[in-house]
Design a protein around this motif. Structure first.
Motif, short mmCIF file in Angstrom:
data_model
loop_
_atom_site.label_atom_id
_atom_site.label_comp_id
_atom_site.label_asym_id
_atom_site.label_seq_id
_atom_site.Cartn_x
_atom_site.Cartn_y
_atom_site.Cartn_z
N SER A 112 0.69 -1.31 0.02
CA SER A 112 -0.02 -0.24 -0.01
C SER A 112 0.86 1.07 0.17
CB SER A 112 -1.06 -0.04 1.13
OG SER A 112 -0.33 0.05 2.27
N GLY A 113 0.18 2.41 -0.26
CA GLY A 113 1.15 3.65 -0.02
C GLY A 113 1.38 4.20 -1.78
N GLY A 114 1.14 3.42 -2.58
CA GLY A 114 1.32 4.10 -4.02
C GLY A 114 0.41 4.98 -4.38
N GLN A 169 10.55 3.97 2.03
CA GLN A 169 10.54 5.41 1.99
C GLN A 169 11.11 5.96 0.88
OE1 GLN A 169 9.10 7.75 4.33
NE2 GLN A 169 9.57 9.08 2.56
N MET A 170 10.41 6.60 -0.10
CA MET A 170 11.05 7.10 -1.30
C MET A 170 11.13 8.69 -1.58
SD MET A 170 9.21 4.23 -4.07
CE MET A 170 7.53 4.91 -3.72
N ASN A 171 12.33 9.27 -1.63
CA ASN A 171 12.19 10.66 -1.71
C ASN A 171 12.87 11.17 -3.22
OD1 ASN A 171 11.70 10.59 0.91
ND2 ASN A 171 13.39 10.63 1.88
N ALA A 228 6.22 2.88 -11.95
CA ALA A 228 6.25 1.34 -12.16
C ALA A 228 5.37 1.01 -11.26
CB ALA A 228 7.68 0.96 -11.88
N VAL A 229 4.93 -0.15 -11.18
CA VAL A 229 4.39 -1.01 -10.17
C VAL A 229 5.31 -1.46 -9.28
CG1 VAL A 229 2.81 -2.84 -9.98
CG2 VAL A 229 2.23 -1.67 -11.91
N THR A 268 1.72 -2.24 -6.03
CA THR A 268 1.14 -1.02 -5.91
C THR A 268 1.63 0.02 -6.96
OG1 THR A 268 0.41 0.89 -4.31
CG2 THR A 268 2.57 -0.18 -4.08
N GLN A 269 0.76 0.91 -7.55
CA GLN A 269 1.13 1.62 -8.67
C GLN A 269 1.73 2.98 -8.13
OE1 GLN A 269 1.13 1.49 -12.19
NE2 GLN A 269 2.37 3.23 -12.32
#
Length: 129
Positions: free
Chosen positions: A7-9, A82-84, A92-93, A123-124
């Motif tokens: 989740s979180g996309g 965590q994506m910054n 991407a998926v 998740t996309q």
């Protein structure tokens, strides 16, 4: 029943951040290596990061080093990404995957999908202005 749920996309502008979650059920993550992978349209699935079952050591693809951080909360049976400083090429998926790893040796560089047995549905993540 072993299950992983990401989740979180979502949609984010370039330079923005997202935090993905991978919740496990049917097993405990303590003795599992966890990997994050992504697949863009027309491209092969790419290993993004993994975290070891033993000492929490981590590996990252060169394309995300310094921007992405993987972590795990065994009490919540959940792994995070965590994506910054997101870039359009991060679109991407994203999938998380798990593999039993009692000795803590399967999380390694490069992060290969071949060693992982259990996969989430994905998740996309879309990075666009």
């Amino acid at each position: 029943q072993v299950q992983l749920v990401e989740s979180g996309g979502g949609l984010v502008q370039p330079g923005g951040s997202l935090k993905l979650s991978c919740a496990a059920s049917g097993f405990t993550l303590d003795y599992y290596a966890i990997g994050w992978f992504r697949q863009a349209p027309g491209k092969e699935r790419e290993g993004v990061s993994c975290i070891s079952s033993s000492d929490g050591s981590t590996y990252y693809a060169d394309s995300v080093k310094g921007r992405f951080t993987i972590s795990r909360d065994n009490a919540k049976n959940t792994v995070y990404l965590q994506m910054n400083s997101l870039k359009p090429e991060d679109t991407a998926v994203y999938y998380c995957a798990a593999t039993a790893d009692i000795f803590g040796v399967l999380c390694r560089d490069p992060v290969s999908p071949r060693v992982y047995d259990y996969w989430g549905q994905g998740t996309q993540v879309t990075v666009s202005s």
